[in-house]
Each structure stands twice: as structure tokens, then as C-alpha cells.
Design a protein around this motif. Structure first.
Motif, PDB file in Angstrom:
ATOM      1  N   LEU A 164       0.831  -1.214   0.000  1.00 27.62           N
ATOM      2  CA  LEU A 164       0.000   0.000   0.000  1.00 27.62           C
ATOM      3  C   LEU A 164       0.864   1.263   0.000  1.00 27.62           C
ATOM      4  CD1 LEU A 164      -2.900  -1.051   2.381  1.00 27.62           C
ATOM      5  CD2 LEU A 164      -3.142  -0.249   0.028  1.00 27.62           C
ATOM      6  N   TYR A 165       2.003   1.198   0.705  1.00 24.56           N
ATOM      7  CA  TYR A 165       2.874   2.379   0.754  1.00 24.56           C
ATOM      8  C   TYR A 165       3.390   2.707  -0.649  1.00 24.56           C
ATOM      9  CZ  TYR A 165       5.977   5.960   2.370  1.00 24.56           C
ATOM     10  OH  TYR A 165       6.568   7.199   2.553  1.00 24.56           O
ATOM     11  N   SER A 166       3.761   1.672  -1.399  1.00 24.12           N
ATOM     12  CA  SER A 166       4.247   1.896  -2.771  1.00 24.12           C
ATOM     13  C   SER A 166       3.155   2.530  -3.621  1.00 24.12           C
ATOM     14  CB  SER A 166       4.659   0.584  -3.445  1.00 24.12           C
ATOM     15  OG  SER A 166       5.597  -0.053  -2.671  1.00 24.12           O
ATOM     16  N   LEU A 167       1.921   2.100  -3.411  1.00 19.49           N
ATOM     17  CA  LEU A 167       0.805   2.672  -4.170  1.00 19.49           C
ATOM     18  C   LEU A 167       0.544   4.120  -3.731  1.00 19.49           C
ATOM     19  CD1 LEU A 167      -1.322   1.879  -6.312  1.00 19.49           C
ATOM     20  CD2 LEU A 167      -2.855   1.263  -4.443  1.00 19.49           C
ATOM     21  N   ARG A 168       0.617   4.365  -2.420  1.00 18.36           N
ATOM     22  CA  ARG A 168       0.423   5.735  -1.913  1.00 18.36           C
ATOM     23  C   ARG A 168       1.470   6.673  -2.503  1.00 18.36           C
ATOM     24  NH1 ARG A 168       1.090   4.888   4.153  1.00 18.36           N
ATOM     25  NH2 ARG A 168       1.041   7.144   4.231  1.00 18.36           N
ATOM     26  N   ASP A 169       2.686   6.149  -2.625  1.00 22.06           N
ATOM     27  CA  ASP A 169       3.807   6.937  -3.113  1.00 22.06           C
ATOM     28  C   ASP A 169       3.556   7.469  -4.524  1.00 22.06           C
ATOM     29  OD1 ASP A 169       6.220   7.943  -2.406  1.00 22.06           O
ATOM     30  OD2 ASP A 169       7.390   6.252  -3.162  1.00 22.06           O
ATOM     31  N   PRO A 178      -4.365   9.295   9.033  1.00 24.52           N
ATOM     32  CA  PRO A 178      -4.709   7.903   9.382  1.00 24.52           C
ATOM     33  C   PRO A 178      -3.865   6.875   8.627  1.00 24.52           C
ATOM     34  CG  PRO A 178      -6.549   8.986   8.258  1.00 24.52           C
ATOM     35  CD  PRO A 178      -5.538  10.037   8.532  1.00 24.52           C
ATOM     36  N   LEU A 179      -3.479   7.195   7.394  1.00 28.44           N
ATOM     37  CA  LEU A 179      -2.671   6.228   6.628  1.00 28.44           C
ATOM     38  C   LEU A 179      -1.243   6.168   7.169  1.00 28.44           C
ATOM     39  CD1 LEU A 179      -3.913   6.838   2.959  1.00 28.44           C
ATOM     40  CD2 LEU A 179      -4.560   5.000   4.516  1.00 28.44           C
ATOM     41  N   ILE A 180      -0.660   7.310   7.520  1.00 30.49           N
ATOM     42  CA  ILE A 180       0.707   7.304   8.087  1.00 30.49           C
ATOM     43  C   ILE A 180       0.672   6.593   9.444  1.00 30.49           C
ATOM     44  CG2 ILE A 180       2.616   8.703   8.978  1.00 30.49           C
ATOM     45  CD1 ILE A 180       1.776  10.952   7.062  1.00 30.49           C
ATOM     46  N   ALA A 181      -0.305   6.976  10.279  1.00 33.04           N
ATOM     47  CA  ALA A 181      -0.374   6.417  11.636  1.00 33.04           C
ATOM     48  C   ALA A 181      -0.543   4.898  11.591  1.00 33.04           C
ATOM     49  CB  ALA A 181      -1.529   7.055  12.394  1.00 33.04           C
ATOM     50  N   SER A 182      -1.429   4.397  10.748  1.00 33.33           N
ATOM     51  CA  SER A 182      -1.641   2.939  10.731  1.00 33.33           C
ATOM     52  C   SER A 182      -0.454   2.225  10.099  1.00 33.33           C
ATOM     53  CB  SER A 182      -2.956   2.573  10.053  1.00 33.33           C
ATOM     54  OG  SER A 182      -3.076   3.256   8.853  1.00 33.33           O
ATOM     55  N   SER A 183       0.215   2.875   9.159  1.00 34.76           N
ATOM     56  CA  SER A 183       1.405   2.277   8.545  1.00 34.76           C
ATOM     57  C   SER A 183       2.502   2.084   9.604  1.00 34.76           C
ATOM     58  CB  SER A 183       1.881   3.194   7.408  1.00 34.76           C
ATOM     59  OG  SER A 183       3.168   2.867   6.998  1.00 34.76           O
ATOM     60  N   ILE A 184       2.780   3.145  10.360  1.00 38.61           N
ATOM     61  CA  ILE A 184       3.838   3.061  11.388  1.00 38.61           C
ATOM     62  C   ILE A 184       3.454   2.049  12.464  1.00 38.61           C
ATOM     63  CG2 ILE A 184       4.953   4.355  13.273  1.00 38.61           C
ATOM     64  CD1 ILE A 184       4.868   6.852  11.427  1.00 38.61           C
ATOM     65  N   MET A 185       2.220   2.165  12.967  1.00 36.85           N
ATOM     66  CA  MET A 185       1.814   1.307  14.086  1.00 36.85           C
ATOM     67  C   MET A 185       1.712  -0.164  13.678  1.00 36.85           C
ATOM     68  SD  MET A 185       1.703   3.148  16.809  1.00 36.85           S
ATOM     69  CE  MET A 185       0.646   2.435  18.067  1.00 36.85           C
ATOM     70  N   SER A 186       1.354  -0.444  12.416  1.00 38.53           N
ATOM     71  CA  SER A 186       1.230  -1.850  11.997  1.00 38.53           C
ATOM     72  C   SER A 186       2.586  -2.551  12.120  1.00 38.53           C
ATOM     73  CB  SER A 186       0.694  -1.954  10.566  1.00 38.53           C
ATOM     74  OG  SER A 186       1.626  -1.464   9.632  1.00 38.53           O
ATOM     75  N   LYS A 187       3.673  -1.832  11.761  1.00 37.22           N
ATOM     76  CA  LYS A 187       5.003  -2.450  11.818  1.00 37.22           C
ATOM     77  C   LYS A 187       5.475  -2.625  13.259  1.00 37.22           C
ATOM     78  CE  LYS A 187       5.982   0.513   8.676  1.00 37.22           C
ATOM     79  NZ  LYS A 187       6.186   1.380   7.556  1.00 37.22           N
ATOM     80  N   LYS A 188       5.134  -1.665  14.113  1.00 32.83           N
ATOM     81  CA  LYS A 188       5.528  -1.791  15.539  1.00 32.83           C
ATOM     82  C   LYS A 188       4.808  -2.974  16.170  1.00 32.83           C
ATOM     83  CE  LYS A 188       8.265   0.516  15.155  1.00 32.83           C
ATOM     84  NZ  LYS A 188       9.657   0.368  15.443  1.00 32.83           N
ATOM     85  N   ALA A 206      11.395  17.226   8.870  1.00 28.14           N
ATOM     86  CA  ALA A 206      10.510  16.118   9.250  1.00 28.14           C
ATOM     87  C   ALA A 206       9.374  15.955   8.255  1.00 28.14           C
ATOM     88  CB  ALA A 206       9.928  16.390  10.637  1.00 28.14           C
ATOM     89  N   PHE A 207       8.709  14.827   8.329  1.00 25.54           N
ATOM     90  CA  PHE A 207       7.503  14.550   7.562  1.00 25.54           C
ATOM     91  C   PHE A 207       6.446  15.609   7.852  1.00 25.54           C
ATOM     92  CE2 PHE A 207       7.164  10.217   5.784  1.00 25.54           C
ATOM     93  CZ  PHE A 207       6.063  10.422   4.978  1.00 25.54           C
ATOM     94  N   MET A 208       6.263  15.880   9.143  1.00 21.80           N
ATOM     95  CA  MET A 208       5.253  16.851   9.585  1.00 21.80           C
ATOM     96  C   MET A 208       5.933  18.213   9.757  1.00 21.80           C
ATOM     97  SD  MET A 208       2.325  15.352  10.036  1.00 21.80           S
ATOM     98  CE  MET A 208       2.369  14.047   8.850  1.00 21.80           C
TER      99      MET A 208
HETATM  100  N1  URA Z   1       6.642   6.043   7.708  1.00 31.94           N
HETATM  101  C1  URA Z   1       5.921   4.906   7.554  1.00 31.94           C
HETATM  102  O1  URA Z   1       6.338   3.833   7.984  1.00 31.94           O
HETATM  103  N2  URA Z   1       4.736   4.985   6.928  1.00 31.94           N
HETATM  104  C2  URA Z   1       4.223   6.126   6.444  1.00 31.94           C
HETATM  105  O2  URA Z   1       3.151   6.124   5.895  1.00 31.94           O
HETATM  106  C3  URA Z   1       4.998   7.303   6.596  1.00 31.94           C
HETATM  107  C4  URA Z   1       6.205   7.236   7.246  1.00 31.94           C
END
Ligand code: URA
Length: 431
Positions: A164-169, A178-188, A206-208
Motif C-alpha cells: 500500500l505504501y508503494s501505491l500511496r507513493d 490515518p494512513l501514516i499512523a496505521s502504517s507506522i503502528m502496523s510495523k511496531k 521532518a515529515f510533519m
Molecule cells: N513512515 C511509515 O512507515 N509509513 C508512512 O506512511 C509514513 C512514514
């Protein structure tokens, strides 16, 4: 269930049910849902957002799309740390031995990544022989034996997020909270953490870029943590200027070792103690942040934190002598950039210095680029410091003599004014 109906529902601003989010994530990860429908849903999420419950469902669906590391054989509360990424951010390198020295077990999975420098795993490879690959059994055994271990992220960690990240890119949908937050938290969560400390960076590097968006991102991740039963604390920290003096892989490892010896830059030390204190409290080794900070400081002063770093390096096949000698492979050329006027350093544009560092070869533009571990930048001044005309502001470490364009970027990135300015490093703590 039809993907078409899920897209319509989100397009019209309604929250998606868990079953719909699961259908989308599994279907897309398995190749049953085409890119054009996934892109449409991502764009609908970008505009309509997601509530905390939807974000938690998305997080768990992506976490469960691949390996979920089971760390229950490690005694104690496992606290993971994540940084949203910044220039010169070597905090993980010093934080993990420091926190482990206070008795919190640290099974750390870390990334390589794209950007101005390598990720933590690349940086550690500046230590000759350091091996970041081991089996799950070896990983768990090492944490039980010496208190900490660090490995590269497994290929099969949250694969739905990767896809999904590649597609978002390529669909302009990366920048959605919500997409950044769930992406980071899913890996943790897939990495097996019991509790999580987040360093959400704010500023030019930074990103933000602004505090409000960063606070929103931090709150979303903290709420996801609550919703999935993983206590999460987020710190908002300044990333308008680089962290510490060093930007570049070997240069950053050296600076992290100095921080563990109590000789690090002020901002890196402050951040390490602040994040570390939250980790020690979440890890149930101290009752208050004050008590935790005192433990951390003691272990820097008595050499225990450094000892843990040595143990880590030795256990993973690295040459631990560099911890004492600090003799890393140096770049061929060291070229200084001088102040053209006197005054106070008012601004050091972190994003531009990050770009300069990548152009030197310290980071990857694409995932197949090879990193040059020896190159980078070393700042001699930070925001708020006094400078005289002709003083060295920054040293460029390069393996190519032809770096006029890099020098220009740095000259344009460091602003000097008559007024002393500065921002606090820790902006807020969100629980
Ligand atoms: N880092 C991530 O792991 N996912 C994002 O969507 C953005 C930054």
C-alpha cells in the motif's frame, strides 16, 4: 462484499466496518483487488479521513498480513521506540543500550530505508563485522542472555503496508494522517512490542512540517495503541535543525557512542534521556520519569550503558574496539564551510542539510543505491550559538573533491542574525 461499495461508502464520508477494512487489506495484499480500486479508496481516505476505530482496524489488518513476532519467551515488558524520521537522528543507537542497562529488555527490529542517511541498521554496519541478520530463536536468546539485540526488519513484516505504501507513493496519498499512523503502528505491532514510545518530529527536516499536524498524527497513533491494547506515548520534538552535530552513517555512530559516554551534544543527550525515561517507566523499571532519568544518568556516568553497547556489538560479531578508539573509516576529503559574517546562528535548514548529505552518498534515493558509510556533514555550531566571521560552521566529509554544489547548499542553509534565537527540543508529550 464488493470493493466498489466500500469505495462509495468512504467517498461519501461514512466510517468503514472492520470486515470491510479486512476485505480491502487482504484482497489488495493477495492481488485480488486491482491497483485502480485500491487507489480510489486511498484517495477517498485521504479526503474523508478515518476515525480512531477505523485506523485501529486498518493497523491490525496490515500487521496481520505477514509475520507477527511472538516475543513472549522474553521476560519483562518489551518497549519499542519509533522515530518518524529526521536529519541526524541517531537516537536509537544510544537509546537501546542505555534503556537495556536499566533492565528493560530490548528486542529491536529496525529498518534501512530511503533518505538523507541510512536507517539504524545501515548505520550499525559502519562498525566492522556487525551482523544484523539472525534467526528468531537467536534473536530471542540474545535478548534473554544480554538484554538486547537488533536485527533488520523481516521481509514479511506487514507486507500489506509495504504494497500500500508503494501505491500511496505514486498516487499522492502518502500525506494522510490515518494512513501514516496505521502504517507506522502496523510495523511496531507486528514486531512484537508490548508498549511503544514514539518520537514524532516536527519541522523542516521532518515529515510533519507544523506542530498541529504532528500533534494530530501523534494523537492518532496513541489512540491506535490504546485501541489495540498497546500503551503508547508520543513525544513531539523539534526537527527544524538537525539533531546533534553529525549527519552521515559512521559520523553518527561516533556521536552516539560519545553520547553514551556522557560527551554527546546537548540536544541528543536531552532527547535520549527524555525518550529513555518514558521507556523505563513503560517497562516498569521505575515509578516516575524523575526516577527513570536518574537511573539513566547514573548508567551513563558509571559506564554501564556503554558496557551494554559493547555487549551488543560483540554478540553481533562487530569489532567492539571502535567503541574505545572511535576510529571509523574516514572520507578522503574534509572541507570546511566558513561563516561570512558574525552574529548568532538563527537557522540551520535540516531538510537542505539532509539533501546535501544524500548527494554526498550518505543516503539512498532508490532502494538499490549503495550507501557510502564514511561521508556526511559535521556541524560546529547549532541554532543560538555565537559565531565570528571566518569561523567554521560545518565540515563536509566527502569522497569526491568536486563538491561546490554541496558547499553552496550548506552556505544557503545556515542563516546568521544579530538576534539570539532558539526553540525548545521537546514540544509536547501525548499519552
Ligand atoms: N513512515 C511509515 O512507515 N509509513 C508512512 O506512511 C509514513 C512514514
Amino acid at each position: 462484499m464488493r470493493m466498489y461499495d466500500i469505495i462509495v461508502k468512504k467517498r461519501d464520508g461514512y466510517p468503514l466496518a472492520k470486515a470491510e477494512i479486512d476485505f480491502f487489506v487482504h484482497g489488495y495484499a493477495n492481488g485480488e483487488i486491482p491497483d485502480y480500486q485500491a487507489s480510489a479508496l486511498l484517495m477517498a481516505i485521504y479526503f474523508q479521513g478515518m476515525d480512531d476505530e477505523e485506523s485501529a482496524h486498518l493497523t491490525m489488518a496490515m500487521a496481520r498480513s505477514g509475520d507477527m513476532l511472538d516475543l513472549s519467551e522474553i521476560d519483562g515488558v518489551k518497549v519499542d521506540k519509533h522515530s518518524s524520521g529526521g536529519v541526524g537522528d541517531k537516537t536509537t543507537l544510544c537509546l537501546i543500550p542505555l534503556v537495556a542497562s536499566c533492565g528493560v529488555p530490548i528486542p529491536k527490529m529496525s529498518g534501512r530505508g530511503l533518505g538523507h542517511t541510512g536507517g539504524t541498521i545501515d548505520k550499525l554496519e559502519a562498525i566492522e563485522g556487525f551482523n544484523v541478520e539472525m534467526t528468531k530463536e537467536q534473536f530471542i536468546r540474545q535478548v534473554n542472555d544480554i538484554g538486547l539485540a537488533i536485527i533488520g526488519q523481516s521481509e514479511n513484516l506487514a507486507p500489506a503496508d509495504k504494497k500500500l505504501y508503494s501505491l500511496r507513493d505514486v498516487t499522492a496519498t502518502v500525506n494522510s494522517i490515518p494512513l501514516i499512523a496505521s502504517s507506522i503502528m502496523s510495523k511496531k505491532i507486528a514486531s512484537g512490542a508490548d508498549k511503544i514510545v514514539l518520537d514524532v518530529k516536527v519541522g523542516s527536516g521532518a515529515f510533519m512540517k507544523d506542530v498541529n499536524s504532528a500533534r494530530k498524527l501523534a494523537k492518532t497513533m496513541v489512540e491506535i495503541g490504546k485501541n489495540v491494547g498497546k500503551e503508547t506515548v508520543a513525544l513531539l520534538t523539534n526537527m527544524d535543525e538537525p539533531l546533534g552535530f553529525a549527519i552521515g552513517n559512521a559520523l553518527e555512530v561516533k556521536e552516539a557512542i560519545l553520547a553514551l559516554k556522557g560527551e554527546g551534544p546537548k540536544d541528543l543527550t536531552e532527547l535520549m534521556l527524555e525518550l529513555g525515561a518514558h521507556m523505563v517507566v513503560l517497562g516498569e523499571k521505575a515509578d516516575s520519569l524523575e526516577e527513570a532519568k536518574a537511573m539513566l544518568k547514573t548508567n551513563i556516568e558509571n559506564g554501564k550503558a556503554l558496557q551494554y553497547f559493547k555487549r551488543l556489538v560483540e554478540a553481533q560479531g562487530g569489532n567492539a574496539e571502535v567503541i574505545d578508539t572511535l576510529s571509523f573509516k574516514e572520507a578522503t576529503y574534509q572541507i570546511d564551510v566558513f561563516a561570512k559574517e558574525a552574529g548568532y546562528v538563527a537557522e540551520i535548514a535540516a531538510d537542505e542539510l539532509g539533501r546535501a548529505s544524500m548527494l554526498l552518498g550518505a543516503g539512498r534515493r532508490t532502494k538499490d543505491d549503495v550507501i557510502d558509510l564514511s561521508v556526511g556533514l559535521y556541524l560546529h555550531k547549532k541554532v543560538g550559538d555565537r559565531v565570528t566571521k571566518g569561523e567554521v560552521l560545518c565540515t563536509i566529509h566527502a569522497n569526491d573533491e568536486n563538491i561546490r554544489h554541496i558547499k553552496k547548499i550548506i552556505e544557503n542553509s545556515i542563516q546568521i542574525s544579530v538576534e539570539k534565537k532558539g526553540k525548545p527540543l521537546i514540544i509536547d508529550v501525548i499519552k
